[in-house]
Design a protein around this motif. Structure first.
Motif, PDB file in Angstrom:
ATOM      1  N   ILE A   9      10.440  50.323  46.572  1.00 12.73           N
ATOM      2  CA  ILE A   9      11.541  49.483  46.089  1.00 12.73           C
ATOM      3  C   ILE A   9      11.035  48.250  45.344  1.00 12.73           C
ATOM      4  O   ILE A   9      11.522  47.953  44.254  1.00 12.73           O
ATOM      5  CB  ILE A   9      12.529  49.147  47.226  1.00 12.73           C
ATOM      6  CG1 ILE A   9      13.242  50.437  47.663  1.00 12.73           C
ATOM      7  CG2 ILE A   9      13.531  48.084  46.792  1.00 12.73           C
ATOM      8  CD1 ILE A   9      14.083  50.314  48.905  1.00 12.73           C
ATOM      9  N   PRO A  10      10.017  47.539  45.852  1.00 10.15           N
ATOM     10  CA  PRO A  10       9.502  46.419  45.048  1.00 10.15           C
ATOM     11  C   PRO A  10       8.954  46.875  43.687  1.00 10.15           C
ATOM     12  O   PRO A  10       9.126  46.170  42.682  1.00 10.15           O
ATOM     13  CB  PRO A  10       8.391  45.827  45.923  1.00 10.15           C
ATOM     14  CG  PRO A  10       8.784  46.199  47.314  1.00 10.15           C
ATOM     15  CD  PRO A  10       9.415  47.558  47.192  1.00 10.15           C
ATOM     16  N   CYS A  11       8.321  48.029  43.638  1.00  4.84           N
ATOM     17  CA  CYS A  11       7.816  48.546  42.366  1.00  4.84           C
ATOM     18  C   CYS A  11       8.962  48.809  41.394  1.00  4.84           C
ATOM     19  O   CYS A  11       8.912  48.404  40.227  1.00  4.84           O
ATOM     20  CB  CYS A  11       7.019  49.828  42.608  1.00  4.84           C
ATOM     21  SG  CYS A  11       6.470  50.629  41.099  1.00  4.84           S
ATOM     22  N   LEU A  12      10.006  49.476  41.867  1.00  6.14           N
ATOM     23  CA  LEU A  12      11.154  49.771  41.001  1.00  6.14           C
ATOM     24  C   LEU A  12      11.842  48.492  40.544  1.00  6.14           C
ATOM     25  O   LEU A  12      12.261  48.380  39.377  1.00  6.14           O
ATOM     26  CB  LEU A  12      12.147  50.681  41.720  1.00  6.14           C
ATOM     27  CG  LEU A  12      11.636  52.085  42.059  1.00  6.14           C
ATOM     28  CD1 LEU A  12      12.665  52.832  42.898  1.00  6.14           C
ATOM     29  CD2 LEU A  12      11.274  52.856  40.804  1.00  6.14           C
ATOM     30  N   ARG A  13      11.952  47.520  41.447  1.00  9.63           N
ATOM     31  CA  ARG A  13      12.568  46.244  41.072  1.00  9.63           C
ATOM     32  C   ARG A  13      11.723  45.519  40.028  1.00  9.63           C
ATOM     33  O   ARG A  13      12.246  44.955  39.072  1.00  9.63           O
ATOM     34  CB  ARG A  13      12.771  45.386  42.319  1.00  9.63           C
ATOM     35  CG  ARG A  13      13.873  45.951  43.234  1.00  9.63           C
ATOM     36  CD  ARG A  13      13.940  45.253  44.556  1.00  9.63           C
ATOM     37  NE  ARG A  13      14.295  43.840  44.383  1.00  9.63           N
ATOM     38  CZ  ARG A  13      14.984  43.142  45.237  1.00  9.63           C
ATOM     39  NH1 ARG A  13      15.427  43.706  46.344  1.00  9.63           N
ATOM     40  NH2 ARG A  13      15.246  41.880  45.021  1.00  9.63           N
ATOM     41  N   LYS A  14      10.412  45.538  40.185  1.00  6.28           N
ATOM     42  CA  LYS A  14       9.516  44.914  39.210  1.00  6.28           C
ATOM     43  C   LYS A  14       9.634  45.617  37.853  1.00  6.28           C
ATOM     44  O   LYS A  14       9.732  44.953  36.813  1.00  6.28           O
ATOM     45  CB  LYS A  14       8.075  44.991  39.721  1.00  6.28           C
ATOM     46  CG  LYS A  14       7.040  44.471  38.786  1.00  6.28           C
ATOM     47  CD  LYS A  14       6.805  43.025  38.998  1.00  6.28           C
ATOM     48  CE  LYS A  14       5.591  42.573  38.192  1.00  6.28           C
ATOM     49  NZ  LYS A  14       5.537  41.154  38.077  1.00  6.28           N
TER      50      LYS A  14
ATOM     51  N   HIS B 250      13.468  42.679  37.682  1.00  2.00           N
ATOM     52  CA  HIS B 250      14.062  41.811  38.701  1.00  2.00           C
ATOM     53  C   HIS B 250      13.193  40.564  38.885  1.00  2.00           C
ATOM     54  O   HIS B 250      11.973  40.663  38.967  1.00  2.00           O
ATOM     55  CB  HIS B 250      14.173  42.573  40.026  1.00  2.00           C
ATOM     56  CG  HIS B 250      15.080  41.935  41.012  1.00  2.00           C
ATOM     57  ND1 HIS B 250      14.730  40.810  41.728  1.00  2.00           N
ATOM     58  CD2 HIS B 250      16.335  42.245  41.396  1.00  2.00           C
ATOM     59  CE1 HIS B 250      15.727  40.466  42.523  1.00  2.00           C
ATOM     60  NE2 HIS B 250      16.711  41.319  42.335  1.00  2.00           N
ATOM     61  N   PRO B 251      13.806  39.376  38.956  1.00  2.00           N
ATOM     62  CA  PRO B 251      13.009  38.148  39.078  1.00  2.00           C
ATOM     63  C   PRO B 251      12.277  38.012  40.417  1.00  2.00           C
ATOM     64  O   PRO B 251      11.271  37.324  40.503  1.00  2.00           O
ATOM     65  CB  PRO B 251      14.035  37.028  38.903  1.00  2.00           C
ATOM     66  CG  PRO B 251      15.345  37.649  39.246  1.00  2.00           C
ATOM     67  CD  PRO B 251      15.244  39.104  38.876  1.00  2.00           C
ATOM     68  N   ARG B 252      12.777  38.648  41.478  1.00  2.00           N
ATOM     69  CA  ARG B 252      12.129  38.608  42.793  1.00  2.00           C
ATOM     70  C   ARG B 252      12.030  40.035  43.321  1.00  2.00           C
ATOM     71  O   ARG B 252      12.889  40.475  44.093  1.00  2.00           O
ATOM     72  CB  ARG B 252      12.916  37.724  43.752  1.00  2.00           C
ATOM     73  CG  ARG B 252      12.859  36.244  43.419  1.00  2.00           C
ATOM     74  CD  ARG B 252      13.504  35.332  44.462  1.00  2.00           C
ATOM     75  NE  ARG B 252      14.471  35.946  45.338  1.00  2.00           N
ATOM     76  CZ  ARG B 252      15.793  35.927  45.169  1.00  2.00           C
ATOM     77  NH1 ARG B 252      16.311  35.318  44.127  1.00  2.00           N
ATOM     78  NH2 ARG B 252      16.593  36.508  46.040  1.00  2.00           N
ATOM     79  N   PRO B 253      10.986  40.771  42.943  1.00  2.00           N
ATOM     80  CA  PRO B 253      10.929  42.185  43.318  1.00  2.00           C
ATOM     81  C   PRO B 253      10.698  42.459  44.799  1.00  2.00           C
ATOM     82  O   PRO B 253      11.084  43.512  45.299  1.00  2.00           O
ATOM     83  CB  PRO B 253       9.779  42.742  42.484  1.00  2.00           C
ATOM     84  CG  PRO B 253       8.985  41.573  42.058  1.00  2.00           C
ATOM     85  CD  PRO B 253       9.907  40.390  42.047  1.00  2.00           C
ATOM     86  N   ARG B 254      10.106  41.500  45.512  1.00  2.00           N
ATOM     87  CA  ARG B 254       9.837  41.732  46.934  1.00  2.00           C
ATOM     88  C   ARG B 254      11.092  41.488  47.765  1.00  2.00           C
ATOM     89  O   ARG B 254      11.945  40.688  47.417  1.00  2.00           O
ATOM     90  CB  ARG B 254       8.714  40.832  47.418  1.00  2.00           C
ATOM     91  CG  ARG B 254       7.396  41.214  46.788  1.00  2.00           C
ATOM     92  CD  ARG B 254       6.249  40.723  47.633  1.00  2.00           C
ATOM     93  NE  ARG B 254       5.015  41.280  47.121  1.00  2.00           N
ATOM     94  CZ  ARG B 254       3.999  40.560  46.722  1.00  2.00           C
ATOM     95  NH1 ARG B 254       4.036  39.248  46.800  1.00  2.00           N
ATOM     96  NH2 ARG B 254       2.908  41.141  46.268  1.00  2.00           N
ATOM     97  N   GLN B 255      11.153  42.177  48.908  1.00  2.00           N
ATOM     98  CA  GLN B 255      12.281  42.025  49.826  1.00  2.00           C
ATOM     99  C   GLN B 255      12.265  40.632  50.452  1.00  2.00           C
ATOM    100  O   GLN B 255      11.213  40.002  50.557  1.00  2.00           O
ATOM    101  CB  GLN B 255      12.187  43.071  50.950  1.00  2.00           C
ATOM    102  CG  GLN B 255      12.122  44.498  50.474  1.00  2.00           C
ATOM    103  CD  GLN B 255      13.459  45.027  50.002  1.00  2.00           C
ATOM    104  OE1 GLN B 255      14.484  44.357  50.090  1.00  2.00           O
ATOM    105  NE2 GLN B 255      13.460  46.233  49.488  1.00  2.00           N
ATOM    106  N   THR B 256      13.417  40.187  50.890  1.00  2.00           N
ATOM    107  CA  THR B 256      13.524  38.916  51.600  1.00  2.00           C
ATOM    108  C   THR B 256      12.880  39.054  52.978  1.00  2.00           C
ATOM    109  O   THR B 256      13.087  40.048  53.675  1.00  2.00           O
ATOM    110  CB  THR B 256      15.010  38.522  51.756  1.00  2.00           C
ATOM    111  OG1 THR B 256      15.576  38.409  50.454  1.00  2.00           O
ATOM    112  CG2 THR B 256      15.159  37.223  52.514  1.00  2.00           C
TER     113      THR B 256
END
Length: 158
Positions: free
Chosen positions: A100-105, A109-115
């Motif tokens: 998910i962080p890879c897909l968000r990056k 997405h400005p903040r690809p890592r989860q909270t």
């Protein structure tokens, strides 16, 4: 997104599905076939038949130890291949940490890592020597700025 279905545990079937997938998609996600049994064929097919480079095939964590990540160049374009464990808990944990962080990056997405939040645990419990991701239920109280994390029970996974 596309679903290439459930692929039988045979090198030829896995190779055929992967060859189709790397032409159709930029990111390929598989589940199962990455551990250490005779049915875990993905890594060999990736390297020997697809020509992929495996960047990692085991991670020091629980659950999710057999997670695999590889890349392959197809028609001048780098394709990403995530081989997630077959255990559903391991697959969801590793999808949240790696996929998910890879897909968000990739999608900007400005903040690809989860909270990530801090919490309290109501009692001590033994952890594996590896970094361990534990399923919990969070409860909040007005008297404490941190939620309390209560175990959901047995965490059986690899």
């Amino acid at each position: 997104t596309m679903d290439l279905g459930i692929v039988p545990d045979s090198p030829d079937a896995i190779m055929k599905a992967l060859r189709e997938a790397v032409v159709l998609a930029d990111v390929i996600v598989t589940s199962g076939g990455v551990s250490m049994s005779e049915k875990d064929l993905l890594k060999n097919v990736l390297e020997q038949d697809i020509g992929a480079t495996i960047h990692f095939a085991r991670v020091f964590m629980k659950p999710g130890k057999p997670t695999t990540f590889a890349t392959v160049e197809v028609r001048g374009s780098k394709k990403l291949i995530f081989g997630l464990p077959g255990n559903p808990v391991s697959a969801i944990v590793t999808a949240n940490l790696f996929l998910i962080p890879c897909l968000r990056k990739m999608s900007g997405h400005p903040r690809p890592r989860q909270t990530v939040i801090q919490c309290r645990i109501p009692a001590e419990f033994r952890l594996d020597p590896r970094p361990e991701f534990h399923r919990v239920i969070l409860t909040w109280s007005h008297a404490d700025p941190y939620p309390v994390a209560t175990s959901t029970g047995s965490q059986i996974s690899s």
